[in-house]
Design an enzyme around this catalytic site. Sequence first.
Site, PDB file in Angstrom:
ATOM      1  N   TYR A   1      20.334  29.726 -32.045  1.00  0.00           N
ATOM      2  CA  TYR A   1      19.718  29.846 -30.870  1.00  0.00           C
ATOM      3  C   TYR A   1      18.169  30.282 -30.734  1.00  0.00           C
ATOM      4  CZ  TYR A   1      19.018  31.818 -25.867  1.00  0.00           C
ATOM      5  OH  TYR A   1      18.653  31.901 -24.588  1.00  0.00           O
TER       6      TYR A   1
ATOM      7  N   SER B   1      13.021  31.757 -24.254  1.00  0.00           N
ATOM      8  CA  SER B   1      13.554  33.036 -24.216  1.00  0.00           C
ATOM      9  C   SER B   1      12.738  34.153 -24.965  1.00  0.00           C
ATOM     10  CB  SER B   1      14.978  32.771 -24.921  1.00  0.00           C
ATOM     11  OG  SER B   1      15.431  34.062 -25.108  1.00  0.00           O
TER      12      SER B   1
HETATM   13  N1  LIG Z   1      19.728  35.125 -18.543  1.00  0.00           N
HETATM   14  C1  LIG Z   1      19.168  35.573 -19.614  1.00  0.00           C
HETATM   15  O1  LIG Z   1      19.115  36.578 -20.110  1.00  0.00           O
HETATM   16  C2  LIG Z   1      18.522  34.489 -20.377  1.00  0.00           C
HETATM   17  C3  LIG Z   1      17.430  34.700 -21.149  1.00  0.00           C
HETATM   18  C4  LIG Z   1      16.722  33.800 -22.028  1.00  0.00           C
HETATM   19  C5  LIG Z   1      17.121  32.556 -21.930  1.00  0.00           C
HETATM   20  N2  LIG Z   1      18.287  32.087 -20.548  1.00  0.00           N
HETATM   21  C6  LIG Z   1      18.253  30.594 -20.618  1.00  0.00           C
HETATM   22  O2  LIG Z   1      18.506  30.382 -19.386  1.00  0.00           O
HETATM   23  C7  LIG Z   1      19.470  29.027 -19.605  1.00  0.00           C
HETATM   24  C8  LIG Z   1      20.948  29.732 -19.066  1.00  0.00           C
HETATM   25  O3  LIG Z   1      21.272  29.178 -17.850  1.00  0.00           O
HETATM   26  P1  LIG Z   1      21.902  29.689 -16.666  1.00  0.00           P
HETATM   27  O4  LIG Z   1      21.629  30.913 -16.422  1.00  0.00           O
HETATM   28  O5  LIG Z   1      21.887  28.840 -15.403  1.00  0.00           O
HETATM   29  O6  LIG Z   1      23.475  29.868 -16.979  1.00  0.00           O
HETATM   30  P2  LIG Z   1      24.707  29.147 -17.811  1.00  0.00           P
HETATM   31  O7  LIG Z   1      24.331  29.389 -19.300  1.00  0.00           O
HETATM   32  O8  LIG Z   1      25.828  29.880 -17.447  1.00  0.00           O
HETATM   33  O9  LIG Z   1      24.879  27.844 -17.338  1.00  0.00           O
HETATM   34  C9  LIG Z   1      24.603  27.195 -16.190  1.00  0.00           C
HETATM   35  C10 LIG Z   1      25.367  25.943 -16.049  1.00  0.00           C
HETATM   36  O10 LIG Z   1      25.280  24.930 -17.013  1.00  0.00           O
HETATM   37  C11 LIG Z   1      26.340  24.086 -17.087  1.00  0.00           C
HETATM   38  N3  LIG Z   1      26.367  23.234 -18.505  1.00  0.00           N
HETATM   39  C12 LIG Z   1      26.569  23.914 -19.747  1.00  0.00           C
HETATM   40  N4  LIG Z   1      26.663  23.078 -20.605  1.00  0.00           N
HETATM   41  C13 LIG Z   1      26.196  21.838 -20.184  1.00  0.00           C
HETATM   42  C14 LIG Z   1      26.163  20.316 -20.520  1.00  0.00           C
HETATM   43  N5  LIG Z   1      26.039  20.058 -21.790  1.00  0.00           N
HETATM   44  N6  LIG Z   1      25.400  19.429 -19.565  1.00  0.00           N
HETATM   45  C15 LIG Z   1      25.261  19.838 -18.329  1.00  0.00           C
HETATM   46  N7  LIG Z   1      25.691  20.895 -17.714  1.00  0.00           N
HETATM   47  C16 LIG Z   1      26.000  21.999 -18.702  1.00  0.00           C
HETATM   48  C17 LIG Z   1      27.592  25.096 -16.856  1.00  0.00           C
HETATM   49  O11 LIG Z   1      28.774  24.143 -16.665  1.00  0.00           O
HETATM   50  C18 LIG Z   1      27.180  26.015 -16.075  1.00  0.00           C
HETATM   51  O12 LIG Z   1      27.377  25.738 -14.530  1.00  0.00           O
HETATM   52  C19 LIG Z   1      19.629  28.642 -20.791  1.00  0.00           C
HETATM   53  O13 LIG Z   1      18.667  27.763 -21.523  1.00  0.00           O
HETATM   54  C20 LIG Z   1      19.357  30.089 -21.552  1.00  0.00           C
HETATM   55  O14 LIG Z   1      19.293  30.020 -22.851  1.00  0.00           O
HETATM   56  C21 LIG Z   1      18.639  33.029 -20.258  1.00  0.00           C
END
Ligand SMILES: NC(=O)c1ccc[n+]([C@@H]2O[C@H](COP(=O)([O-])OP(=O)(O)OC[C@H]3O[C@@H](n4cnc5c(N)ncnc54)[C@H](O)[C@@H]3O)[C@@H](O)[C@H]2O)c1
Length: 284
Positions: A164, A150
Site C-alpha cells: 500500500y 496517502s
Molecule cells: N480514509 C483514509 O484514511 C484514507 C487515507 C489515505 C488514503 N485514502 C485513500 O482514499 C481512497 C479510499 O476511497 P474511499 O474512501 O472512497 O472508500 P473505499 O475504499 O471504501 O471505496 C469506495 C468505493 O470503491 C469501490 N471499488 C473498490 N474497488 C473497485 C474497483 N476495482 N473498481 C471500481 N470501484 C471499486 C467500492 O465498491 C466502494 O464503493 C483510496 O484510494 C485510499 O487509499 C484514504
Amino acid sequence: MALGNRLEDKVAIVTGAGTRGEIAGTGQAASILMAREGAKILLCDIDIDRAEETLNVIEKEGGIGKIFVGDVTSEKDCEAMINESIKQFNKLDILFNNVGGPGGGMVTEIDEEDWHRSIDLNIKSAVMGSKYAIPAMEKSGGGCIINVSSIDGTQAGSTRNVPYSISKAAISHLSRIMAVHHGRQNIRVNCVAPGHVYGAFPNRFKKMEEDWRDLRKKAGPLGTEGTAWDVGWAVVYLASDEAKWVTGVVLPVDAGVQAASPLSMWDDLNDSERPQGRSFDKKL
Ligand SMILES: NC(=O)c1ccc[n+]([C@@H]2O[C@H](COP(=O)([O-])OP(=O)(O)OC[C@H]3O[C@@H](n4cnc5c(N)ncnc54)[C@H](O)[C@@H]3O)[C@@H](O)[C@H]2O)c1
C-alpha cells in the site's frame, strides 16, 4: 442543499464513487460536493448498489449523475468508462482516480497475490483511467486529473503495509510526471494525500476503536479528526478553475501530520513530562 457554480458545465468521472457501510468515503463525498458545485458526474463503482446510494443523494439535491459499473483494475473497463462519459455527457473535464486498496505486511511477510492486487488497485487503476481520459480531455479543450495518495506514501505509516505505502508513493510521483507530460495539452494533474481521516477506507475491515481514533487526532498539529468531506473539498478546489495554475502538486489533507515529527508532537501525544534535555522551550 443549494447548488454552487464552481464546476458549472464540467463533466467529472469519480472512480469508487460509492461507499462501504454508513461512513462516507472520499469517492462518495467528492462526487456529492462536485455535483453540488454544478458538475455532471459519472459515478463509477464495481458495486451498483453503492453507486446508486451516491446517485440518490445527488439527485435528491437536484444534481445530475449517471452510473457506470466497472472494475478500474481492468484496462477494458477503464476504456469503457471514458467512452460512457462521452456517450452520456459528450465530454470529459475531470477524472478523480479515487479507487485504492490495502496491501499489508513488511517485505518479509508479503503475499504475492496481495502484492499484485494492491499495485493494481492503487496504481494500475489510475494509469489505465488516465490513459483513456487524456485523449478525451484533449478533445474537450483540456481538463484535470486528481489522484489519491496517502500520508503512508511519504512516511512509514501506523501499520506495516509495504504494498500500500509504496503504491501510494508511486501515485504521488506519477502525478508529478503526468503533470509534466500533459501540461501542454492543457491537462492539469494533481494529487491529494489524506491523513488520519475517519472515513470508509480505514473502517473497511472493522470499525475503528475510540482510543485509536483519539490517538490519530492527537498525532496532528490541529488535534482534530478529518472526514472524507475534508478530502472532497480539496478535490473540488483542484478540479475548479480556481486551481487553473496549479499542477504537479501533492496536497496533504491531514491536519498537519506531514509537517510534524514524532518529537514535535511529544506533549500532545504523551501525558508525561517531556525529557528536559532537548526542550523546545530552550534555545539550543
Ligand atoms: N480514509 C483514509 O484514511 C484514507 C487515507 C489515505 C488514503 N485514502 C485513500 O482514499 C481512497 C479510499 O476511497 P474511499 O474512501 O472512497 O472508500 P473505499 O475504499 O471504501 O471505496 C469506495 C468505493 O470503491 C469501490 N471499488 C473498490 N474497488 C473497485 C474497483 N476495482 N473498481 C471500481 N470501484 C471499486 C467500492 O465498491 C466502494 O464503493 C483510496 O484510494 C485510499 O487509499 C484514504
